[in-house]
Design a protein around this motif. Sequence first.
Motif, PDB file in Angstrom:
ATOM      1  N   GLY A  89      43.280  35.658  37.260  1.00 22.73           N
ATOM      2  CA  GLY A  89      44.679  35.535  36.875  1.00 22.73           C
ATOM      3  C   GLY A  89      45.590  35.086  37.985  1.00 22.73           C
ATOM      4  N   ARG A  90      45.062  34.982  39.200  1.00 25.34           N
ATOM      5  CA  ARG A  90      45.918  34.509  40.288  1.00 25.34           C
ATOM      6  C   ARG A  90      46.422  33.105  39.961  1.00 25.34           C
ATOM      7  NH1 ARG A  90      47.917  34.630  45.160  1.00 25.34           N
ATOM      8  NH2 ARG A  90      47.744  32.837  46.566  1.00 25.34           N
ATOM      9  N   LEU A 141      48.729  32.637  37.639  1.00 21.17           N
ATOM     10  CA  LEU A 141      49.259  32.687  36.270  1.00 21.17           C
ATOM     11  C   LEU A 141      50.543  33.506  36.243  1.00 21.17           C
ATOM     12  CD1 LEU A 141      48.952  32.199  33.184  1.00 21.17           C
ATOM     13  CD2 LEU A 141      47.603  34.314  33.110  1.00 21.17           C
ATOM     14  N   ILE A 179      53.080  35.271  33.775  1.00 21.04           N
ATOM     15  CA  ILE A 179      53.208  35.743  32.396  1.00 21.04           C
ATOM     16  C   ILE A 179      54.615  36.285  32.192  1.00 21.04           C
ATOM     17  CG2 ILE A 179      52.352  37.349  30.648  1.00 21.04           C
ATOM     18  CD1 ILE A 179      49.695  37.428  32.125  1.00 21.04           C
ATOM     19  N   ILE A 219      46.399  42.855  30.172  1.00 21.17           N
ATOM     20  CA  ILE A 219      46.680  41.958  31.294  1.00 21.17           C
ATOM     21  C   ILE A 219      46.110  42.532  32.588  1.00 21.17           C
ATOM     22  CG2 ILE A 219      48.543  41.020  32.731  1.00 21.17           C
ATOM     23  CD1 ILE A 219      50.214  40.816  30.113  1.00 21.17           C
ATOM     24  N   VAL A 233      43.342  40.059  33.723  1.00 25.09           N
ATOM     25  CA  VAL A 233      43.929  39.112  34.689  1.00 25.09           C
ATOM     26  C   VAL A 233      44.808  39.883  35.679  1.00 25.09           C
ATOM     27  CG1 VAL A 233      43.796  36.999  33.308  1.00 25.09           C
ATOM     28  CG2 VAL A 233      45.698  38.572  32.941  1.00 25.09           C
ATOM     29  N   ALA A 289      47.520  38.158  37.894  1.00 21.89           N
ATOM     30  CA  ALA A 289      48.674  37.455  37.321  1.00 21.89           C
ATOM     31  C   ALA A 289      49.982  38.110  37.736  1.00 21.89           C
ATOM     32  CB  ALA A 289      48.564  37.431  35.799  1.00 21.89           C
ATOM     33  N   THR A 290      51.027  37.310  37.779  1.00 18.00           N
ATOM     34  CA  THR A 290      52.382  37.810  37.996  1.00 18.00           C
ATOM     35  C   THR A 290      53.034  38.013  36.638  1.00 18.00           C
ATOM     36  OG1 THR A 290      52.595  36.627  40.094  1.00 18.00           O
ATOM     37  CG2 THR A 290      54.641  37.304  39.002  1.00 18.00           C
ATOM     38  N   PRO A 341      53.212  29.109  40.530  1.00 23.77           N
ATOM     39  CA  PRO A 341      52.143  29.306  39.544  1.00 23.77           C
ATOM     40  C   PRO A 341      51.480  27.985  39.166  1.00 23.77           C
ATOM     41  CG  PRO A 341      54.304  29.552  38.520  1.00 23.77           C
ATOM     42  CD  PRO A 341      54.537  29.469  39.992  1.00 23.77           C
ATOM     43  N   TYR A 347      41.884  31.762  28.437  1.00 22.77           N
ATOM     44  CA  TYR A 347      42.316  31.498  29.817  1.00 22.77           C
ATOM     45  C   TYR A 347      41.164  31.705  30.798  1.00 22.77           C
ATOM     46  CZ  TYR A 347      44.481  32.202  34.350  1.00 22.77           C
ATOM     47  OH  TYR A 347      44.777  32.125  35.692  1.00 22.77           O
TER      48      TYR A 347
END
Length: 315
Positions: free
Chosen positions: A8-9, A11, A13, A32, A36, A39-40, A64, A117
């Motif tokens: 998820g780095r 990404l 959201i 999430i 991932v 992810a942010t 991103p 994803y």
Amino acid sequence: MTTDTLPGRGLLIVLNPKSGRDRSHDDPRPLIERHVPGATVHDLADGEDLARVVDAAMACEDPPTAVAMHGGDGSVSTMAHTARRHDIPLLVLPAGTFNHFSRAIGIETVDDALAAYLAGRRRRVAVAEVRADDDEPITVLDAVTLGLHPGFVAERKRRVDRLGTWIGGAAAAWRELRDAQPIRVGRGGRHARVWSVFVSVGANDEARIATLQRITLGDDRLDVRFHHARGSHTRAVASLAFGRKTTAVLRFLRLLPPESDIERMLLDDLDLTVHRAAGGELSFVHDGELVQRDGDAFRLRVKGIADALEVYTPE
């Protein structure tokens, strides 16, 4: 595993807490964090501008590489427009009432989206752009509508906080049944009184009048349907049904307008002059978002654009 290698780095959201407010949507954060964790995640505050959130993230030293929207059709459409500006792929996390676009690309749940994803499955899809007068063009993922449907959406929005989407929708349908008036549209020197105009991205189901959800992904033509104002209010409102089963039932009950009242065409672009109905509002809807216009008329232009947006898909 380091932060740099967490799934998820890259990404971003964005969560819209107002989407699908009267439907039961589980909090996506546990999924999430599990799938991932790199992810942010940004919670969209009341009144916060989605495009500015993404623009600010893209201006950082480590921008991103993909964006995700947890929301309904309107939020997803806005994010798609922003993703196109930055030329980065879009991940759709469905959380609305209808989720037309996510269903069109085969994503029914947040689990489906995150799996797509992580598998890295992406494809480019066609979109449309709509422009009112000289305003900036707006990305359209599914459909643009005129006439009864914008009136229905406006009435539903007035009632949704008090009655919820479904009961509010029923109340809006009753109001439209009672008060609806045709609008006048002009194209190429020809004018007509119509109950509705539906413009969908790509060729759509011939059995439907209200083509609110696309059924193709690569077709950049516009499927345009004019419902001419020749029949009753009841049939005009019944024509707003977009579900296959509902449409079949209404057709069996002979509540839908006859084929002779529907004019269909496939176009590369559409240029209309839209006139205010007697005593009504001047407006249009794109992907469920209501846009109201001042004055007595406005120019509406829609064009299809091939391969305009990259999205994550299950296949």
